[in-house]
Design a protein around this motif. Structure first.
Motif, PDB file in Angstrom:
ATOM      1  N   LEU A 101      48.973  86.470  40.315  1.00 20.63           N
ATOM      2  CA  LEU A 101      49.770  85.240  40.479  1.00 20.63           C
ATOM      3  C   LEU A 101      50.861  85.851  41.364  1.00 20.63           C
ATOM      4  N   ARG A 102      50.915  84.907  42.829  1.00 22.91           N
ATOM      5  CA  ARG A 102      52.088  84.913  43.700  1.00 22.91           C
ATOM      6  C   ARG A 102      53.736  84.358  43.161  1.00 22.91           C
ATOM      7  N   MET A 103      55.045  85.353  43.571  1.00 24.56           N
ATOM      8  CA  MET A 103      55.717  85.024  42.660  1.00 24.56           C
ATOM      9  C   MET A 103      56.163  83.516  43.839  1.00 24.56           C
ATOM     10  N   VAL A 109      55.176  81.267  35.247  1.00 28.96           N
ATOM     11  CA  VAL A 109      54.182  82.387  35.440  1.00 28.96           C
ATOM     12  C   VAL A 109      53.722  81.992  34.234  1.00 28.96           C
ATOM     13  N   LEU A 124      51.756  90.811  39.303  1.00 25.25           N
ATOM     14  CA  LEU A 124      52.211  89.829  40.052  1.00 25.25           C
ATOM     15  C   LEU A 124      53.173  90.152  41.210  1.00 25.25           C
ATOM     16  N   ASP A 125      52.337  89.966  41.692  1.00 26.66           N
ATOM     17  CA  ASP A 125      53.039  90.075  43.554  1.00 26.66           C
ATOM     18  C   ASP A 125      54.046  88.792  44.002  1.00 26.66           C
ATOM     19  N   TYR A 127      55.865  86.312  47.401  1.00 32.29           N
ATOM     20  CA  TYR A 127      55.060  85.037  47.470  1.00 32.29           C
ATOM     21  C   TYR A 127      55.402  85.754  49.201  1.00 32.29           C
ATOM     22  N   VAL A 144      59.949  88.478  35.852  1.00 31.08           N
ATOM     23  CA  VAL A 144      59.273  88.611  35.279  1.00 31.08           C
ATOM     24  C   VAL A 144      58.610  88.496  33.275  1.00 31.08           C
ATOM     25  N   ILE A 152      50.583  92.294  31.976  1.00 31.41           N
ATOM     26  CA  ILE A 152      51.438  92.280  33.408  1.00 31.41           C
ATOM     27  C   ILE A 152      51.173  93.606  34.003  1.00 31.41           C
ATOM     28  N   LEU A 154      52.732  95.229  37.487  1.00 30.18           N
ATOM     29  CA  LEU A 154      53.730  94.347  38.943  1.00 30.18           C
ATOM     30  C   LEU A 154      53.003  95.240  40.019  1.00 30.18           C
TER      31      LEU A 154
END
Length: 202
Positions: A101-103, A109, A124-125, A127, A144, A152, A154
């Motif tokens: 998932l690009r933040m 989320v 979670l990456d 964006y 997060v 999850i 990171l």
């Protein structure tokens, strides 16, 4: 703390990362990436990796046939989808998978997680428009979710100097690094890899 070293492009770097204590290795099957690995080398890396190390294949909006071709040649343990793949697409390969998932600033989320009920976890990456990952940028670790029952991982701009702070702030189940432990795109730096794993697991 589980640690994945992504963007492995050769046997030497794979074995070095394992020696450092990495729990998982990432192979990038996305041709525009400077860390892209072809099927022949990926198969050689897979044959060299010892048991109990999770070999992960990263895809970005790949066609079904492309993923199938990789799976026919490379015995991946886990699939990582970094594009706009649907749950139906990700599940068809009958392998455990994680969804990146690009933040984006407006990303919910938890809502995004519900779209992939069978995902093994979520990466979670950071964006950046038009870039599916590997930006070398961080995001606000305070975003997060702390009350999620989904694992999850990171990612995004992590390196030996900031990973301890990132783990303390975000409390993920795992961390993922690529550019932050390199001496040049696609080749890992031994000192950085060992320092990163040590700092993440401290």
């Amino acid at each position: 703390m589980q640690v994945k070293i992504c963007g492995i492009t050769c046997i030497e770097d794979a074995l070095m990362a394992v020696d450092a204590g990495a729990d998982a290795l990432g192979l990038v099957f996305y041709k525009p990436s400077p860390r892209y690995i072809d099927l022949d080398m990926a198969a050689k890396v897979a044959a060299a990796v010892p048991p109990f190390v999770t070999l992960t294949g990263l895809f970005v909006d790949a066609a079904q046939s492309e993923v199938d071709a990789v799976l026919e040649s490379v015995p991946l343990n886990l699939l990582q989808f970094h594009g706009d793949e649907s749950a139906r697409f990700c599940e068809q390969f009958r392998r455990p998978y994680i969804k990146a998932l690009r933040m984006k600033d407006d990303l919910d989320v938890k809502a995004a997680m519900t779209e992939h009920p069978k995902a093994r976890g979520f990466l979670l990456d950071a964006y950046r428009p038009g870039v599916p990952g590997g930006t070398g940028e961080t995001f606000d670790w305070g975003r997060v979710p702390q009350d999620s029952n989904r694992p999850i991982v990171l990612a995004g701009g992590l390196n030996p100097a900031n990973v301890t702070a990132a783990v303390e702030a975000a409390r993920p189940q795992g961390v993922d690094v690529s550019g932050g432990v390199e001496r040049q795109p696609g080749r890992k730096d031994r000192e950085k890899v060992f320092a990163f794993v040590s700092a993440a697991k401290r």
